[in-house]
Design an enzyme around this catalytic site. Structure first.
Site, PDB file in Angstrom:
ATOM      1  N   SER A   1      48.734  35.062  35.930  1.00  0.00           N
ATOM      2  CA  SER A   1      49.013  36.142  36.884  1.00  0.00           C
ATOM      3  C   SER A   1      48.464  35.736  38.244  1.00  0.00           C
ATOM      4  CB  SER A   1      48.324  37.429  36.443  1.00  0.00           C
ATOM      5  OG  SER A   1      48.854  37.827  35.204  1.00  0.00           O
TER       6      SER A   1
ATOM      7  N   GLU B   1      44.476  36.308  42.032  1.00  0.00           N
ATOM      8  CA  GLU B   1      43.561  36.037  40.906  1.00  0.00           C
ATOM      9  C   GLU B   1      43.088  34.581  40.909  1.00  0.00           C
ATOM     10  OE1 GLU B   1      44.597  37.707  36.953  1.00  0.00           O
ATOM     11  OE2 GLU B   1      44.062  35.736  36.199  1.00  0.00           O
TER      12      GLU B   1
ATOM     13  N   ARG C   1      38.304  41.213  35.772  1.00  0.00           N
ATOM     14  CA  ARG C   1      38.604  39.880  36.345  1.00  0.00           C
ATOM     15  C   ARG C   1      37.576  39.466  37.408  1.00  0.00           C
ATOM     16  NH1 ARG C   1      41.177  40.639  32.787  1.00  0.00           N
ATOM     17  NH2 ARG C   1      43.389  40.276  32.413  1.00  0.00           N
TER      18      ARG C   1
HETATM   19  C1  FAD Z   1      50.112  30.305  31.678  1.00  0.00           C
HETATM   20  C2  FAD Z   1      48.790  30.930  32.041  1.00  0.00           C
HETATM   21  C3  FAD Z   1      48.384  32.109  31.457  1.00  0.00           C
HETATM   22  C4  FAD Z   1      47.145  32.690  31.793  1.00  0.00           C
HETATM   23  N1  FAD Z   1      46.764  33.849  31.193  1.00  0.00           N
HETATM   24  C5  FAD Z   1      45.583  34.426  31.494  1.00  0.00           C
HETATM   25  C6  FAD Z   1      45.169  35.644  30.864  1.00  0.00           C
HETATM   26  O1  FAD Z   1      45.865  36.186  30.021  1.00  0.00           O
HETATM   27  N2  FAD Z   1      43.971  36.162  31.209  1.00  0.00           N
HETATM   28  C7  FAD Z   1      43.163  35.572  32.122  1.00  0.00           C
HETATM   29  O2  FAD Z   1      42.080  36.101  32.373  1.00  0.00           O
HETATM   30  N3  FAD Z   1      43.513  34.408  32.719  1.00  0.00           N
HETATM   31  C8  FAD Z   1      44.705  33.832  32.444  1.00  0.00           C
HETATM   32  N4  FAD Z   1      45.081  32.677  33.057  1.00  0.00           N
HETATM   33  C9  FAD Z   1      44.203  32.067  34.061  1.00  0.00           C
HETATM   34  C10 FAD Z   1      43.290  30.964  33.489  1.00  0.00           C
HETATM   35  O3  FAD Z   1      43.794  30.453  32.309  1.00  0.00           O
HETATM   36  C11 FAD Z   1      41.877  31.457  33.235  1.00  0.00           C
HETATM   37  O4  FAD Z   1      41.317  31.976  34.405  1.00  0.00           O
HETATM   38  C12 FAD Z   1      40.965  30.331  32.715  1.00  0.00           C
HETATM   39  O5  FAD Z   1      39.721  30.845  32.358  1.00  0.00           O
HETATM   40  C13 FAD Z   1      40.756  29.230  33.735  1.00  0.00           C
HETATM   41  O6  FAD Z   1      40.131  28.168  33.068  1.00  0.00           O
HETATM   42  P1  FAD Z   1      40.171  26.689  33.600  1.00  0.00           P
HETATM   43  O7  FAD Z   1      39.234  25.909  32.755  1.00  0.00           O
HETATM   44  O8  FAD Z   1      41.557  26.196  33.655  1.00  0.00           O
HETATM   45  O9  FAD Z   1      39.559  26.898  35.054  1.00  0.00           O
HETATM   46  P2  FAD Z   1      39.895  26.090  36.398  1.00  0.00           P
HETATM   47  O10 FAD Z   1      41.245  26.508  36.875  1.00  0.00           O
HETATM   48  O11 FAD Z   1      39.667  24.646  36.217  1.00  0.00           O
HETATM   49  O12 FAD Z   1      38.788  26.688  37.368  1.00  0.00           O
HETATM   50  C14 FAD Z   1      38.815  28.046  37.777  1.00  0.00           C
HETATM   51  C15 FAD Z   1      37.579  28.328  38.607  1.00  0.00           C
HETATM   52  O13 FAD Z   1      36.425  28.229  37.786  1.00  0.00           O
HETATM   53  C16 FAD Z   1      35.548  27.218  38.292  1.00  0.00           C
HETATM   54  N5  FAD Z   1      34.996  26.540  37.127  1.00  0.00           N
HETATM   55  C17 FAD Z   1      35.638  25.924  36.128  1.00  0.00           C
HETATM   56  N6  FAD Z   1      34.770  25.474  35.201  1.00  0.00           N
HETATM   57  C18 FAD Z   1      33.539  25.815  35.655  1.00  0.00           C
HETATM   58  C19 FAD Z   1      32.212  25.620  35.156  1.00  0.00           C
HETATM   59  N7  FAD Z   1      31.966  24.989  34.018  1.00  0.00           N
HETATM   60  N8  FAD Z   1      31.181  26.089  35.897  1.00  0.00           N
HETATM   61  C20 FAD Z   1      31.400  26.735  37.078  1.00  0.00           C
HETATM   62  N9  FAD Z   1      32.608  26.932  37.576  1.00  0.00           N
HETATM   63  C21 FAD Z   1      33.679  26.482  36.883  1.00  0.00           C
HETATM   64  C22 FAD Z   1      36.398  26.314  39.148  1.00  0.00           C
HETATM   65  O14 FAD Z   1      35.633  25.649  40.126  1.00  0.00           O
HETATM   66  C23 FAD Z   1      37.355  27.330  39.742  1.00  0.00           C
HETATM   67  O15 FAD Z   1      36.736  27.991  40.810  1.00  0.00           O
HETATM   68  C24 FAD Z   1      46.305  32.066  32.735  1.00  0.00           C
HETATM   69  C25 FAD Z   1      46.727  30.853  33.326  1.00  0.00           C
HETATM   70  C26 FAD Z   1      47.959  30.287  32.991  1.00  0.00           C
HETATM   71  C27 FAD Z   1      48.378  29.005  33.624  1.00  0.00           C
END
Ligand code: FAD
Length: 349
Positions: free
Chosen positions: A243, A341, A165
């Protein structure tokens, strides 16, 4: 350049439904637009928050005093190399839609990451992982805009510094805007070797077995739904950031100290001598069961690690108060500090 809107509330853009207004908000639909928007804000010394699907973010109730750039770049290109398929995907593509496509095309390597919300560009940030796979196993290259150098760079997987992570991107937050990610996948109708006990049990196979891609995806989705880990507007337990705490990784001394406090506790002994401990076990055994409530927020009724905002009415302050209570309770009982996380914007744990 795309339009800028003022005062856009951020809560609807996050899965936790918290976050006040952005001073300015825009969407970038091409790589050039994304680079130009961020570069211009940097020249003007304007704080920037790059927003993907908002599924790993806790944004404070005061909002963000700067420019929020929502990544909306699209495109998937596949080429063959040495029997593998290299899939280059723009940062704004939906991650689970990509996984579904890989499964349908017979591209093996990301099927166990089915149902993870968010966009492709975020997957390298925290090395998204689940059910025995993480993207470090398949990422071949990441194209970024390096805000410090003011240039586009292609990083190799080694340069991404992937760990559990974690990645070089998290180490140096905000420096890189991910523009596109290239995954190297195997052309195969079968999944990668199943590496996660619970998934193997659900599939009725031994660890290390390979199963048809679609079966792996379905089994993962079923397991995830049972834990409220697939976004579903009808399931209040999914109003979370997944998480909230990572599984602590302890050095030998900390591990020995925990063993004294909790003899025989569940643990994974890692090849490098560290010990990974399930955060969910620590939380439950510190007195915080599933469904534990504090005002309008609660621990998911299905998954101890997820803190939820079931009605969507609570703010980040309320959520953080619950997170602190859990974190301090675990520390008091077990001497271990849990680490969040999700990315915290304008708030601290
Ligand atoms: C129901 C649920 C289940 C989940 N299960 C998992 C799991 O099983 N495993 C896991 O690892 N995660 C899990 N997550 C967490 C999440 O889905 C992941 O971390 C996912 O990759 C976040 O993507 P996002 O586009 O929503 O990022 P965001 O929440 O929009 O951003 C997260 C971070 O990344 C940065 N960011 C986003 N896009 C970019 C880019 N293009 N360039 C630079 N920085 C950027 C943002 O500024 C922020 O700091 C879960 C979340 C939820 C709500």
């Amino acid at each position: 350049m795309a339009d800028r809107l003022a005062g856009v509330p951020l809560a609807p853009y996050t899965t936790l439904r918290t976050g006040g207004p952005a001073r300015a908000f825009t969407q970038a639909r091409t790589q050039d637009e994304l680079i130009a928007t961020v570069a211009e804000a940097d020249r003007a010394d304007e704080p920037v928050l790059v927003l993907g699907g908002g599924s790993n973010l806790v944004v404070c109730d005061d909002g963000f005093d700067g420019l929020v750039v929502r990544v909306a770049t699209l495109g998937v290109e596949a080429t063959s190399q040495d029997g593998r398929v290299l899939v280059t995907v723009q940062a704004g593509e939906d991650w689970d839609a990509l996984v579904a496509r890989c499964v349908a095309e017979g591209w093996s390597g990301v099927e166990c990451l089915s149902g993870v919300p968010g966009l492709v560009g975020s997957t390298p940030i925290q090395n998204v992982g689940a059910y025995g796979q993480d993207v470090s196993q398949t990422v071949a290259a990441v194209r970024v805009y390096d805000r410090r150098a003011g240039e586009v760079r292609d990083l190799t997987a080694a340069e991404c510094g992937f760990a559990y992570r974690h990645s070089a991107f998290k180490h140096d937050p905000g420096r890189h805007v991910v523009l596109a990610v290239t995954y190297a996948l195997e052309r195969s109708p079968l999944s990668g070797p199943v590496a996660y006990k619970e998934l193997a049990a659900r599939l009725g196979v031994e660890i290390g077995a390979r199963v048809p891609l679609a079966e792996a995806r379905e089994a993962v989705l079923e397991l995830r739904r049972g834990k409220g880990m697939v976004l579903d507007p009808g399931d209040p337990d999914t109003r979370s950031a997944g998480s909230f705490f990572t599984n602590p990784v302890l050095g030998p001394e900390e591990a020995a100290a925990l063993e004294l406090r909790a003899p025989g506790h569940p643990r994974w002994d890692m090849p490098d001598g560290t010990v990974k401990v399930p955060a969910a076990w620590l939380i439950e055994n510190a007195g915080f069961p599933k469904g534990y409530e504090k005002g309008r927020v609660r621990i998911s009724t299905k998954h101890t690690l997820a803190l939820t905002n079931p009605t969507g009415e609570a703010g980040a302050a309320e959520l953080l108060a619950l997170a602190r209570e859990v974190r301090e309770g675990v520390h008091e009982k077990f001497g271990v500090w849990l680490v969040n996380e999700p990315v915290l914007v304008g708030v601290r744990l």
